[in-house]
Scaffold this active site. Sequence first.
Site, PDB file in Angstrom:
ATOM      1  N   THR A  69       0.839  -1.205   0.000  1.00 15.07           N
ATOM      2  CA  THR A  69       0.000   0.000   0.000  1.00 15.07           C
ATOM      3  C   THR A  69       0.873   1.254   0.000  1.00 15.07           C
ATOM      4  O   THR A  69       0.633   2.187  -0.786  1.00 15.07           O
ATOM      5  CB  THR A  69      -0.927   0.000   1.243  1.00 15.07           C
ATOM      6  OG1 THR A  69      -1.742  -1.172   1.180  1.00 15.07           O
ATOM      7  CG2 THR A  69      -1.804   1.230   1.281  1.00 15.07           C
ATOM      8  N   CYS A 321     -15.499  -6.599  -1.531  1.00 18.05           N
ATOM      9  CA  CYS A 321     -14.116  -6.135  -1.565  1.00 18.05           C
ATOM     10  C   CYS A 321     -13.491  -6.375  -0.201  1.00 18.05           C
ATOM     11  O   CYS A 321     -14.161  -6.724   0.763  1.00 18.05           O
ATOM     12  CB  CYS A 321     -14.000  -4.699  -2.034  1.00 18.05           C
ATOM     13  SG  CYS A 321     -15.204  -3.602  -1.386  1.00 18.05           S
TER      14      CYS A 321
HETATM   15  N1  PLP Z   1      -1.743  -4.449  -4.263  1.00 14.15           N
HETATM   16  C1  PLP Z   1      -2.276  -5.659  -4.434  1.00 14.15           C
HETATM   17  C2  PLP Z   1      -2.482  -6.173  -5.816  1.00 14.15           C
HETATM   18  C3  PLP Z   1      -2.633  -6.434  -3.333  1.00 14.15           C
HETATM   19  O1  PLP Z   1      -3.179  -7.642  -3.516  1.00 14.15           O
HETATM   20  C4  PLP Z   1      -2.426  -5.896  -2.030  1.00 14.15           C
HETATM   21  C5  PLP Z   1      -2.860  -6.654  -0.836  1.00 14.15           C
HETATM   22  O2  PLP Z   1      -3.853  -7.354  -0.846  1.00 14.15           O
HETATM   23  C6  PLP Z   1      -1.839  -4.631  -1.908  1.00 14.15           C
HETATM   24  C7  PLP Z   1      -1.513  -3.931  -3.046  1.00 14.15           C
HETATM   25  C8  PLP Z   1      -1.563  -4.043  -0.573  1.00 14.15           C
HETATM   26  O3  PLP Z   1      -0.402  -4.623  -0.016  1.00 14.15           O
HETATM   27  P1  PLP Z   1      -0.094  -4.554   1.556  1.00 14.15           P
HETATM   28  O4  PLP Z   1      -1.033  -5.475   2.224  1.00 14.15           O
HETATM   29  O5  PLP Z   1       1.332  -4.990   1.676  1.00 14.15           O
HETATM   30  O6  PLP Z   1      -0.244  -3.124   1.954  1.00 14.15           O
END
Ligand code: PLP
Length: 371
Positions: A69, A321
């Site tokens: 994120t 979601c």
């Molecule tokens: N992007 C994608 C495609 C994801 O599947 C996720 C998590 O589910 C994220 C970003 C976010 O990652 P994080 O949980 O490390 O913040």
Amino acid sequence: MYADHAATTPLSSKALESMMPYLVNDFGNPSNAYSFSRAPKKALKQSRADIAAAIGALPSEIYFTSGGTEADNWAIRCVVPKLAKEKKRVIVSSIEHHAVIKTCQSLEDLGFEVVALPVDSNGVALPGYLESVIDQNTALVSVMLANNEIGTIQPVSSLAEIAHNFGALFHTDAVQAIGHIPVNVDDLGVDLLSASGHKFNGPKGSGFLYIRSGTPIAPVLFGGGQESGLRAGTENVAAIVGMTVALQENTADIHKVAEYLTGLSHRLISQLKDYGVDFTVNGSPNRIPGNLSLSFPGFDGEMVMHRLDLAGVSVSTGSACNSGSQAVSHVLRAIGLDEELASGTIRISLGAENTEADVDYIASCLIDILQ
Ligand code: PLP
């Protein structure tokens, strides 16, 4: 039985072992100059070099973050405004994770136009689609390497080439791809790439952003001079080391595990077919190994997920979601599923520790529930 590896993965025991010294004995702050900080400082340098080697980057192009994120937010929020003088447009695929979609939407308040890039019924953002919406006013194109719900792998290298022909930068969210399919930043031709440790058997709260040398980018966090002054804050050395070991481990076995998981997926599908279960598989045949987004017409995915949970199996619904909301997933809507079919969708994502017996059990539970 855990079958939700797209949500998160178990921490590898080698990764855990590699983290322990930095949690217990070598806990010094890597920024300090005394000898006690030598071991964590060295570990940080080695991790940066190892991560870079795993994706064909330079060590100076790897910036550690708290996860996917943060990497997505940084790549978009801190790059696009840098190009604002000449370019006012951002193009983002309609099936991105909310970490990308909502970050792009936040740019609208700063006067940017956000254009949604459509996908076909398999969830593929075809190069022709990008050609029809891109122009010289485009600052950034963001298309994920693999989708978290349906697993579809995107033609990122062709898309990045088109973006560059129009003078735009290209970001890819590779959170679901890294550690599961081979990733090389030069083959992909991307300028920015996000990754998250906990999706490839590393610890939660670890991740990185690849920033190609010369890409204009502002700091994401202000404070100390860590991460070349672009991401302040004392580094989480243990998590970074664990993430690195997990990535190396996954990368070493990537083809063998992919073949194994594809075999498990086929086994599950053929058992459902043999019992005459009415279902469709979502996404492109070219998808992340072990990812199965299945739609059961006339059924409620929430109900199927809870019934599987009662039988001891953890999977996700494909319809709601990740916030727990009941809204139909934007991904399933974008690939053209109607509301009923989208609501009858679950996502099974298998991992290397799942066995044929696991898959047989999941299939028999599903058959029971659907009958
Ligand atoms: N992007 C994608 C495609 C994801 O599947 C996720 C998590 O589910 C994220 C970003 C976010 O990652 P994080 O949980 O490390 O913040």
